[in-house]
Structure formats: C-alpha cells, structure tokens
Design a protein around this motif. Structure first.
Motif, PDB file in Angstrom:
ATOM      1  N   LEU A  51       1.465 -19.117 -39.620  1.00 25.26           N
ATOM      2  CA  LEU A  51       1.005 -19.533 -38.294  1.00 25.26           C
ATOM      3  C   LEU A  51       0.033 -20.706 -38.403  1.00 25.26           C
ATOM      4  O   LEU A  51       0.185 -21.732 -37.727  1.00 25.26           O
ATOM      5  N   ALA A  52      -0.967 -20.565 -39.270  1.00 22.02           N
ATOM      6  CA  ALA A  52      -1.985 -21.604 -39.422  1.00 22.02           C
ATOM      7  C   ALA A  52      -1.388 -22.891 -39.983  1.00 22.02           C
ATOM      8  O   ALA A  52      -1.753 -23.991 -39.554  1.00 22.02           O
ATOM      9  N   ALA A  53      -0.482 -22.756 -40.944  1.00 23.56           N
ATOM     10  CA  ALA A  53       0.140 -23.945 -41.535  1.00 23.56           C
ATOM     11  C   ALA A  53       0.925 -24.730 -40.488  1.00 23.56           C
ATOM     12  O   ALA A  53       0.882 -25.966 -40.455  1.00 23.56           O
ATOM     13  N   CYS A  54       1.627 -24.017 -39.633  1.00 25.62           N
ATOM     14  CA  CYS A  54       2.413 -24.686 -38.581  1.00 25.62           C
ATOM     15  C   CYS A  54       1.493 -25.379 -37.575  1.00 25.62           C
ATOM     16  O   CYS A  54       1.766 -26.510 -37.150  1.00 25.62           O
ATOM     17  N   ILE A  55       0.415 -24.712 -37.187  1.00 21.91           N
ATOM     18  CA  ILE A  55      -0.545 -25.324 -36.263  1.00 21.91           C
ATOM     19  C   ILE A  55      -1.134 -26.587 -36.878  1.00 21.91           C
ATOM     20  O   ILE A  55      -1.227 -27.633 -36.231  1.00 21.91           O
ATOM     21  N   ALA A  56      -1.526 -26.485 -38.154  1.00 25.80           N
ATOM     22  CA  ALA A  56      -2.103 -27.645 -38.840  1.00 25.80           C
ATOM     23  C   ALA A  56      -1.108 -28.789 -38.952  1.00 25.80           C
ATOM     24  O   ALA A  56      -1.498 -29.961 -38.964  1.00 25.80           O
ATOM     25  N   ALA A  57       0.192 -28.446 -39.010  1.00 22.77           N
ATOM     26  CA  ALA A  57       1.236 -29.475 -39.121  1.00 22.77           C
ATOM     27  C   ALA A  57       1.623 -30.061 -37.766  1.00 22.77           C
ATOM     28  O   ALA A  57       2.516 -30.908 -37.692  1.00 22.77           O
ATOM     29  N   GLY A  58       0.968 -29.599 -36.698  1.00 23.09           N
ATOM     30  CA  GLY A  58       1.202 -30.186 -35.387  1.00 23.09           C
ATOM     31  C   GLY A  58       2.183 -29.449 -34.503  1.00 23.09           C
ATOM     32  O   GLY A  58       2.537 -29.938 -33.433  1.00 23.09           O
ATOM     33  N   GLU A  59       2.627 -28.266 -34.921  1.00 26.92           N
ATOM     34  CA  GLU A  59       3.556 -27.499 -34.095  1.00 26.92           C
ATOM     35  C   GLU A  59       2.814 -26.843 -32.920  1.00 26.92           C
ATOM     36  O   GLU A  59       1.617 -26.585 -32.984  1.00 26.92           O
ATOM     37  N   SER A  60       3.552 -26.541 -31.850  1.00 28.22           N
ATOM     38  CA  SER A  60       2.966 -25.834 -30.715  1.00 28.22           C
ATOM     39  C   SER A  60       2.650 -24.400 -31.118  1.00 28.22           C
ATOM     40  O   SER A  60       3.163 -23.887 -32.129  1.00 28.22           O
ATOM     41  N   LEU A  61       1.821 -23.722 -30.323  1.00 33.20           N
ATOM     42  CA  LEU A  61       1.491 -22.334 -30.618  1.00 33.20           C
ATOM     43  C   LEU A  61       2.739 -21.454 -30.614  1.00 33.20           C
ATOM     44  O   LEU A  61       2.912 -20.607 -31.493  1.00 33.20           O
ATOM     45  N   GLN A  62       3.615 -21.644 -29.626  1.00 32.06           N
ATOM     46  CA  GLN A  62       4.816 -20.811 -29.561  1.00 32.06           C
ATOM     47  C   GLN A  62       5.724 -21.046 -30.756  1.00 32.06           C
ATOM     48  O   GLN A  62       6.220 -20.095 -31.374  1.00 32.06           O
TER      49      GLN A  62
END
Length: 478
Positions: free
Chosen positions: A268-279
């Motif tokens: 979850l955190a890696a995706c957020i850090a990579a610029g992905e949306s929360l969903q």
C-alpha cells in the motif's frame, strides 16, 4: 492493471524490529524427565520480523528502504542487521545496553510449532531522543513514512514522529496497535485489522454500522483515510466524504496468514509513494495479500508475482461478497451510472455452457452479479449427492471468471428476496422460462428494470457430466 515503478521510491520505516528464530528437527521420543517430545535440532534459521519484515517486503518490490528501530546491544542485533543488509536495507538501530533484541524462538518439528519462547523487554521507557533525531535527519530524503507498531515500545511516542513528518509534507502510513488510536492523530492513513478496529470502536453490528464507526474514527483522528483489513472478507477503504471502497479477498487457498499485515502496509505504502491513487494502492495491496497467504511462513511478494496477479483481475473490486457488502457495492455502481446485471444458479460443476451464458449476460451491462445456491439449497433442489462442489469452491471459481464481478450466496429455494433487495437493472435467467416465472422478475420490472431469458448451450449440463462420469466408472469396473 499496470504495476507502478517502485525502483525510484524511498520509504522510511520506523517501528518495533525483532528477530524470528526457528530451530527445527526430528521428534522420535518422549523425554524421560517430563511428558514432552525431544527434538533433535538439525536446522536453524533467522528471519527479520516486525518492522524489519515490512522493510524486507518493500525491498522485494524494488523500493529503497531505510529502517529505524531499537534493539539490545547484543549478537541478535548483529544477526538481524546482517540479514537486513543482505536485502540492501539501510539500518540505523538505537542499541540499548541492558536490553535484549526482541527475539521469538520457535521450536519446530514436522512443520509444526512445538514451543515458542519470547525474549523481550519493552523499550517504552527508553529515551527516544536518538531515534527521533535519526528520523528527523532522514525525512528529507524519503517519499513516505511507515510506522510499524507492535507495542514493543519503539513507538511509545508516535505523535512526535507524525508531527515531524507532516512538517516536511511526508505521508505517514501506520500499522496500529493497542486500544488507543489517539496517539496516531494526524497520520495520513492507518491500517487496523477488524479485531483492532473493534477493540477501539466497539462491536460492529452491520456494514452500515462499520461505515459510521469508520467515518467517526477518521474524523476524530483527522485521518485522510482508514483501511480496515477483514481476513476472509477482504478489506475496506474509508475516506471522508466519499463512498467506502470494498475489496473482497482474492486468495483461493490460505496456508499461512503470518506477516500478511506487513505485506499489506508495505505494498500500500509503496504504491502511494509511487503516485498511485488510494483506491488503486489498496487494489495492489489486496492482491499482494492474496499471494502471501498462499505461502508458508513469513514471506514476501515479488514484482513478478504482483504483476501476474494484477494481469489476471479485470475487476479488482470484484469477488465473493456478503449481501450487505453487495448492497453497498451496487449502490456505488449505480451512482457511477453503471448498469447492473444479475443472474443466479447452482453452478455445481462449471462447464462451457455456463461460461458462454455468463459471457452473454455480462454483455448486457457494466457489472454482473451471480447469486449462488448454498449447499443445503442445492440439495433441496437436486436431491442427495448434490452439490458435488461446496459453495465456497463454486463461488471461488465463478469469481475467477472475467465476465463476473460479484458473487453472493443465498440459502432459500429461490433468490427472490435477494433480487428484490438488490433490484438490478437487468435480471437474466437461462433456460426455457417465461418472464413471469422468474424469481424476482416482477420486482425488477416494477422498478423499471428489464428481465431477459438466455438459452443455455445445447448438449452441456452438470447433470449430463455427472452421468457420463458415473457411466465411465461403471464401464471401467466391468
């Protein structure tokens, strides 16, 4: 779904680090000294645990990771740091004289745990000045912060770390612990499991009650979002002023849930850090969890495994749901202007006729619901010996079809009550039914919906398949 590029992100992990030690060997006799087995140890393995396992999960995805934690000034701290350095993780431990590095020793035989011994003393009362200083110095060089709290004392004052991170505009994702979440006030997102959530907010009576309590917690703690992980019921994301986003569990088989929470928060955190949306980040975290619970022991997920899983799911928010979860999902779909199609059946042995029928049904709208008879309901309809496959397996297979979005069980002889509650835009039934004979059809029509009859593929049926198998077995015995 495309996989984010994790190679350019930097994540700062702070929390309770520990060493998971496994001693394994054969057991052939009982001790003459006490009624306990004697284990002849022939293998020993050390694995980083707690916040250290979160760091390894991030590293396995390709992220650059810095890990801060508290340990004893001992050989176990050396062993833990050596293992982490092997993953390319930048470790900065605050070593404390007079304390043991938190270690969990498990004695194993024949893949069974016979004994666990914990070596630990809380770091709660230890001065955190050194840890906070290291944290403040590292912030500027990282994209996101994870606080991994296992209630061992390293995060006795998370509020200070959250304050420092917010001052630098760094998102803070927290895996919480305990019965007081006020200490996480101002975090970007927290990820309690259902037991942790109810310990803080009280028992949950329904899906709507869960939504109310989650929104209350978000407001009280000034959170941007709350993700509640729910074991076999998947996970649900709550954000202020938005409809909740539910993700059914994707795992087809569960072998071991050890470390699954670490995998969720790291992905979850890696995706957020990579610029992905929360969903989208939650979708990836849910897929990662489905992979890791299919492995034995504390494990990680690779980008290859995650990419394969992402490519297999056309409907990331689809899967097996309860009736309450389905009602919320359908309501959200209709608000988005999506046309909802619904059908039902036993689907005991899935065959080509079923697949072509469901493909045709899916083309009538944007979302397809399949309601499935429970085992008792099938037996009442089909007689003794049916179903061949239990309802959980039947639903899992259906949920894996690209045409199907949501699968829900029903226990009555017909799904009339369920259909009347959902009120799909299009109700579909296969066979030679007349519209007025279809359960739930009148309710759908009165609501302005459409009822359609689709014909099954000729010459293919579950009953025919069973009869063929029985005949072939009888022929083989003669």
């Amino acid at each position: 779904m495309a996989l984010p590029n994790f190679s350019q992100i930097k994540v700062l992990v702070v929390g309770d680090v520990m060493l998971d030690r496994y001693w394994s060997g054969a057991t052939a006799r009982v001790s003459p000294e006490a009624p306990v087995p004697v284990v002849n140890i022939n293998d020993a393995e050390d694995r980083p645990g707690g916040a250290a396992n979160v760091a390894i999960n991030l590293s396995s995805l390709g992220a650059k990771v810095t890990l801060l934690g508290m340990t004893g000034n001992d050989a176990n701290a050396d062993a833990l740091e050596k293992r982490l350095l092997g993953y390319g993780i930048d470790c900065h431990f605050s070593r404390c004289d007079g304390f043991d590095t938190i270690t969990k020793l498990r004695v194993m035989s024949r893949n069974q745990q016979l004994l666990r011994m914990d070596f630990e003393r809380s770091f709660a009362d230890v001065d955190k000045a050194s840890l906070e200083s290291q944290f403040a110095a590292a912030l500027a060089d990282h994209d996101l912060v994870i606080l991994s709290d296992y209630a061992k004392g390293a995060l006795s004052n998370p509020a200070r770390l959250i304050e420092l991170a917010k001052a630098e505009n760094k998102p803070v994702v927290v895996d919480p612990k305990g019965t007081d979440f006020k200490k996480y006030h101002g975090a970007t997102l927290i990820t309690p499991n259902m037991a942790e959530f109810t310990a803080v907010m009280g028992d949950v009576n329904s899906e709507q009650h869960l939504v109310e309590l989650a929104n209350m917690l978000c407001s009280d703690l000034a959170l941007d979002a709350l993700l509640v992980t729910r074991s076999e019921q998947g996970m649900t994301l709550f954000t202020p002023d938005e409809t909740e986003f539910h993700l059914p569990a994707k795992a087809k088989e569960v072998f071991d849930v050890t470390g699954a929470g670490d995998t969720v928060i790291s992905t979850l955190a890696a995706c957020i850090a990579a610029g992905e949306s929360l969903q989208q980040s939650c979708v990836m975290a849910n897929l990662a969890a489905s992979i890791v619970v299919g492995k034995l022991g504390t494990s990680t997920v690779t980008t290859t495994e995650l990419a394969v899983a992402a490519g297999q799911h056309n409907h990331p928010d689809g899967g097996v749901m309860t009736e309450e979860q389905l009602a919320l999902a359908v309501s959200a779909a209709k608000q988005r202007g999506e046309k909802v199609v619904m059908t039902n059946g036993c689907f005991d042995i899935l065959h080509a006729g079923h697949v072509s029928y469901l493909d045709a049904a899916a083309k009538l709208g944007d979302r397809l619901i399949v309601a499935v008879n429970t085992d008792a309901s099938v037996q009442a309809l089909k007689g003794p010996g049916r179903p061949v496959n239990p309802v959980q397996r039947r639903m899992a297979v259906l949920a894996g079809l690209s045409a199907v979005d949501w699968v829900v069980p029903f226990s009555e002889e017909t799904p009339q009550r369920l259909i009347a509650g959902i009120l799909p835009d299009v109700l579909v039934k296969g066979g030679d039914y007349k519209v007025e004979e279809i359960a739930g059809g009148m309710e759908v029509l009165e609501n302005g919906g459409v009822v359609k009859v689709l014909h099954f593929e000729e010459g293919v049926s579950t009953t025919g398949i069973i009869e063929t198998i029985v005949k072939q077995q009888s022929y083989g015995k003669s």
